[in-house]
Scaffold this motif. Structure first.
Motif, PDB file in Angstrom:
ATOM      1  N   ASP A 120       0.860  -1.186   0.000  1.00  0.00           N
ATOM      2  CA  ASP A 120       0.000   0.000   0.000  1.00  0.00           C
ATOM      3  C   ASP A 120       0.896   1.236   0.000  1.00  0.00           C
ATOM      4  O   ASP A 120       1.303   1.722   1.041  1.00  0.00           O
ATOM      5  CB  ASP A 120      -0.900  -0.015   1.238  1.00  0.00           C
ATOM      6  CG  ASP A 120      -1.956   1.078   1.214  1.00  0.00           C
ATOM      7  OD1 ASP A 120      -1.737   2.116   0.555  1.00  0.00           O
ATOM      8  OD2 ASP A 120      -3.003   0.903   1.879  1.00  0.00           O
ATOM      9  N   ARG A 121       1.192   1.747  -1.184  1.00  0.00           N
ATOM     10  CA  ARG A 121       2.137   2.852  -1.311  1.00  0.00           C
ATOM     11  C   ARG A 121       1.665   4.117  -0.575  1.00  0.00           C
ATOM     12  O   ARG A 121       2.480   4.813   0.037  1.00  0.00           O
ATOM     13  CB  ARG A 121       2.377   3.156  -2.787  1.00  0.00           C
ATOM     14  CG  ARG A 121       3.372   4.292  -3.060  1.00  0.00           C
ATOM     15  CD  ARG A 121       4.750   4.014  -2.482  1.00  0.00           C
ATOM     16  NE  ARG A 121       5.398   2.908  -3.118  1.00  0.00           N
ATOM     17  CZ  ARG A 121       6.211   2.999  -4.179  1.00  0.00           C
ATOM     18  NH1 ARG A 121       6.456   4.178  -4.711  1.00  0.00           N
ATOM     19  NH2 ARG A 121       6.764   1.930  -4.680  1.00  0.00           N
ATOM     20  N   HIS A 169       6.465   9.654   6.145  1.00  0.00           N
ATOM     21  CA  HIS A 169       6.581  11.091   6.364  1.00  0.00           C
ATOM     22  C   HIS A 169       6.110  11.520   7.753  1.00  0.00           C
ATOM     23  O   HIS A 169       6.510  12.580   8.242  1.00  0.00           O
ATOM     24  CB  HIS A 169       5.865  11.856   5.255  1.00  0.00           C
ATOM     25  CG  HIS A 169       6.634  11.856   3.972  1.00  0.00           C
ATOM     26  ND1 HIS A 169       6.299  11.059   2.909  1.00  0.00           N
ATOM     27  CD2 HIS A 169       7.780  12.504   3.615  1.00  0.00           C
ATOM     28  CE1 HIS A 169       7.176  11.240   1.928  1.00  0.00           C
ATOM     29  NE2 HIS A 169       8.086  12.097   2.341  1.00  0.00           N
ATOM     30  N   GLN A 170       5.293  10.707   8.379  1.00  0.00           N
ATOM     31  CA  GLN A 170       4.977  10.951   9.785  1.00  0.00           C
ATOM     32  C   GLN A 170       6.249  10.856  10.623  1.00  0.00           C
ATOM     33  O   GLN A 170       6.480  11.663  11.518  1.00  0.00           O
ATOM     34  CB  GLN A 170       3.943   9.935  10.262  1.00  0.00           C
ATOM     35  CG  GLN A 170       3.466  10.150  11.686  1.00  0.00           C
ATOM     36  CD  GLN A 170       2.402   9.133  12.078  1.00  0.00           C
ATOM     37  OE1 GLN A 170       2.450   7.964  11.693  1.00  0.00           O
ATOM     38  NE2 GLN A 170       1.415   9.577  12.836  1.00  0.00           N
ATOM     39  N   ILE A 204       7.395  11.657  -3.235  1.00  0.00           N
ATOM     40  CA  ILE A 204       6.205  12.500  -3.144  1.00  0.00           C
ATOM     41  C   ILE A 204       5.847  12.621  -1.673  1.00  0.00           C
ATOM     42  O   ILE A 204       5.689  11.618  -0.968  1.00  0.00           O
ATOM     43  CB  ILE A 204       5.038  11.895  -3.942  1.00  0.00           C
ATOM     44  CG1 ILE A 204       5.397  11.824  -5.434  1.00  0.00           C
ATOM     45  CG2 ILE A 204       3.767  12.715  -3.738  1.00  0.00           C
ATOM     46  CD1 ILE A 204       4.371  11.108  -6.275  1.00  0.00           C
ATOM     47  N   VAL A 205       5.750  13.844  -1.193  1.00  0.00           N
ATOM     48  CA  VAL A 205       5.479  14.091   0.220  1.00  0.00           C
ATOM     49  C   VAL A 205       4.018  13.755   0.536  1.00  0.00           C
ATOM     50  O   VAL A 205       3.125  13.986  -0.282  1.00  0.00           O
ATOM     51  CB  VAL A 205       5.801  15.557   0.564  1.00  0.00           C
ATOM     52  CG1 VAL A 205       5.499  15.849   2.024  1.00  0.00           C
ATOM     53  CG2 VAL A 205       7.255  15.864   0.253  1.00  0.00           C
ATOM     54  N   SER A 206       3.788  13.225   1.733  1.00  0.00           N
ATOM     55  CA  SER A 206       2.422  12.853   2.115  1.00  0.00           C
ATOM     56  C   SER A 206       1.550  14.096   2.275  1.00  0.00           C
ATOM     57  O   SER A 206       2.043  15.193   2.596  1.00  0.00           O
ATOM     58  CB  SER A 206       2.436  12.081   3.435  1.00  0.00           C
ATOM     59  OG  SER A 206       2.761  12.943   4.513  1.00  0.00           O
ATOM     60  N   PRO A 207       0.231  13.962   2.083  1.00  0.00           N
ATOM     61  CA  PRO A 207      -0.669  15.103   2.273  1.00  0.00           C
ATOM     62  C   PRO A 207      -0.567  15.707   3.679  1.00  0.00           C
ATOM     63  O   PRO A 207      -0.638  16.926   3.839  1.00  0.00           O
ATOM     64  CB  PRO A 207      -2.058  14.505   2.028  1.00  0.00           C
ATOM     65  CG  PRO A 207      -1.802  13.338   1.115  1.00  0.00           C
ATOM     66  CD  PRO A 207      -0.481  12.780   1.555  1.00  0.00           C
ATOM     67  N   MET A 253       4.872  26.124  -4.086  1.00  0.00           N
ATOM     68  CA  MET A 253       4.566  25.556  -2.790  1.00  0.00           C
ATOM     69  C   MET A 253       4.170  24.095  -2.974  1.00  0.00           C
ATOM     70  O   MET A 253       3.564  23.718  -3.985  1.00  0.00           O
ATOM     71  CB  MET A 253       3.437  26.339  -2.119  1.00  0.00           C
ATOM     72  CG  MET A 253       3.811  27.789  -1.811  1.00  0.00           C
ATOM     73  SD  MET A 253       2.467  28.711  -1.005  1.00  0.00           S
ATOM     74  CE  MET A 253       2.479  27.933   0.617  1.00  0.00           C
ATOM     75  N   VAL A 254       4.550  23.269  -2.016  1.00  0.00           N
ATOM     76  CA  VAL A 254       4.268  21.845  -2.101  1.00  0.00           C
ATOM     77  C   VAL A 254       2.893  21.578  -1.503  1.00  0.00           C
ATOM     78  O   VAL A 254       2.637  21.889  -0.331  1.00  0.00           O
ATOM     79  CB  VAL A 254       5.344  21.027  -1.366  1.00  0.00           C
ATOM     80  CG1 VAL A 254       5.032  19.531  -1.437  1.00  0.00           C
ATOM     81  CG2 VAL A 254       6.719  21.311  -1.966  1.00  0.00           C
ATOM     82  N   THR A 255       2.017  21.011  -2.321  1.00  0.00           N
ATOM     83  CA  THR A 255       0.672  20.648  -1.881  1.00  0.00           C
ATOM     84  C   THR A 255       0.396  19.214  -2.318  1.00  0.00           C
ATOM     85  O   THR A 255       1.241  18.555  -2.916  1.00  0.00           O
ATOM     86  CB  THR A 255      -0.384  21.573  -2.501  1.00  0.00           C
ATOM     87  OG1 THR A 255      -0.419  21.369  -3.923  1.00  0.00           O
ATOM     88  CG2 THR A 255      -0.077  23.038  -2.206  1.00  0.00           C
ATOM     89  N   GLU A 256      -0.820  18.760  -2.026  1.00  0.00           N
ATOM     90  CA  GLU A 256      -1.182  17.402  -2.410  1.00  0.00           C
ATOM     91  C   GLU A 256      -1.220  17.213  -3.923  1.00  0.00           C
ATOM     92  O   GLU A 256      -1.101  16.094  -4.415  1.00  0.00           O
ATOM     93  CB  GLU A 256      -2.560  17.036  -1.828  1.00  0.00           C
ATOM     94  CG  GLU A 256      -2.618  17.038  -0.315  1.00  0.00           C
ATOM     95  CD  GLU A 256      -3.019  18.375   0.272  1.00  0.00           C
ATOM     96  OE1 GLU A 256      -3.535  18.382   1.394  1.00  0.00           O
ATOM     97  OE2 GLU A 256      -2.803  19.408  -0.393  1.00  0.00           O
ATOM     98  N   GLU A 257      -1.375  18.299  -4.657  1.00  0.00           N
ATOM     99  CA  GLU A 257      -1.452  18.219  -6.120  1.00  0.00           C
ATOM    100  C   GLU A 257      -0.041  18.322  -6.703  1.00  0.00           C
ATOM    101  O   GLU A 257       0.585  19.380  -6.641  1.00  0.00           O
ATOM    102  CB  GLU A 257      -2.345  19.326  -6.680  1.00  0.00           C
ATOM    103  CG  GLU A 257      -2.676  19.144  -8.153  1.00  0.00           C
ATOM    104  CD  GLU A 257      -3.641  20.189  -8.660  1.00  0.00           C
ATOM    105  OE1 GLU A 257      -4.034  20.085  -9.843  1.00  0.00           O
ATOM    106  OE2 GLU A 257      -4.004  21.107  -7.910  1.00  0.00           O
TER     107      GLU A 257
END
Length: 267
Positions: A79-80, A88-89, A111-114, A158-162
């Motif tokens: 489960d990626r 990232h936690q 890719i950083v977690s949301p 800026m880094v976001t979920e998108e």
């Protein structure tokens, strides 16, 4: 300003970027300091990663690491997204005590977690203009060739979920036409993209030229962006980019002239 530095340290470019930023801060050009360096590779995992960690230590920087490769590999296969969140936690737990005002993703290949996107103000380099192609730099260049693009550039967002679509902080552009480019475009005219990729690949002269011109501007754009943020010419508020007077900059700040001047002064 205290800047956190996240990298995978996968190549010489990652080391050069860290060294350039450190030097510009040491010179006072960027009124900031590096609060910590975090690598997603641990010592002994990869020769390039080891060189990156060694450089960070040599510069006297607080250096943290957590191997993405070794972190819960079974979960990563199964489960990626769950793995991304859990990894990232743990990264957030490691870096939180060091009080960074801003985090720079500099060759960070994950890719950083949301959750982490929401927890920290983070910025990242993307090798395309706002609204341009997304994905890795290789895919960006092939898309530019396919579309016969007139210009390209790079942006800090800026880094976001998108992915690669967060609010634009700064950008710079350069032309893909003129005496240096026109003969290279002529070489690929009417040739299918699939043929170019299969037969010549990244050795294609046009591909190499676009890459070289882009790379040349990436370090100046990062340096000048960090300088603008540290000096208060730019501010990040939530998911908004503001100028020094607090006015919104929905399209980001164009630094093309400053980047070109930087290149003239630092050939």
């Amino acid at each position: 300003m205290r800047i956190g530095w996240l990298s995978t340290g996968r190549d010489e470019a990652a080391r050069e970027l860290l060294l350039t930023a450190w030097r510009k801060m040491a010179e006072g050009f960027i009124p900031a300091e590096i609060a910590f360096v975090f690598s997603s590779r641990e010592e002994g995992e990869d020769p390039e990663g080891d060189r990156f960690l060694a450089l960070s230590g040599k510069l006297g920087l607080l250096t943290l690491s957590l191997s993405a490769e070794r972190f819960e590999p079974e979960l990563r296969r199964r489960d990626r997204e769950a793995w991304r969140s859990r990894y990232h936690q743990e990264v957030a737990r490691l870096i939180a005590p060091y009080g960074a005002d801003l985090i720079m993703l500099a060759g960070y290949m994950l890719i950083v977690s949301p959750e982490m996107c929401r927890a920290f103000p983070m910025i990242n380099l993307h090798p395309a203009l706002p609204g341009g192609p997304t994905g890795a730099w290789q895919e960006v260049i092939w898309r530019l060739i396919e579309e016969g693009a007139e210009e390209t550039g790079a942006m800090i967002h800026m880094v976001t979920e998108e992915l690669d679509r967060g609010p634009v902080v700064t950008f710079c552009s350069f032309s893909l036409r003129g005496e240096d480019f026109d003969p290279l475009w002529e070489e690929v005219r009417e040739r299918p993209l699939g043929e170019l990729r299969d037969r010549e690949g990244e050795g294609l002269p046009l591909f190499q030229r676009i890459r070289a011109e882009g790379v040349k501007r990436e370090h100046p754009l990062i340096v000048l962006t960090l300088k603008a943020l540290a000096e208060g010419r730019l501010r990040l508020q939530g998911r908004r980019v503001l100028d020094g007077e607090g006015r919104p900059l929905p399209g980001g700040l164009c630094l093309t002239e400053e980047v070109e001047e930087y290149l003239r002064r630092n050939p």
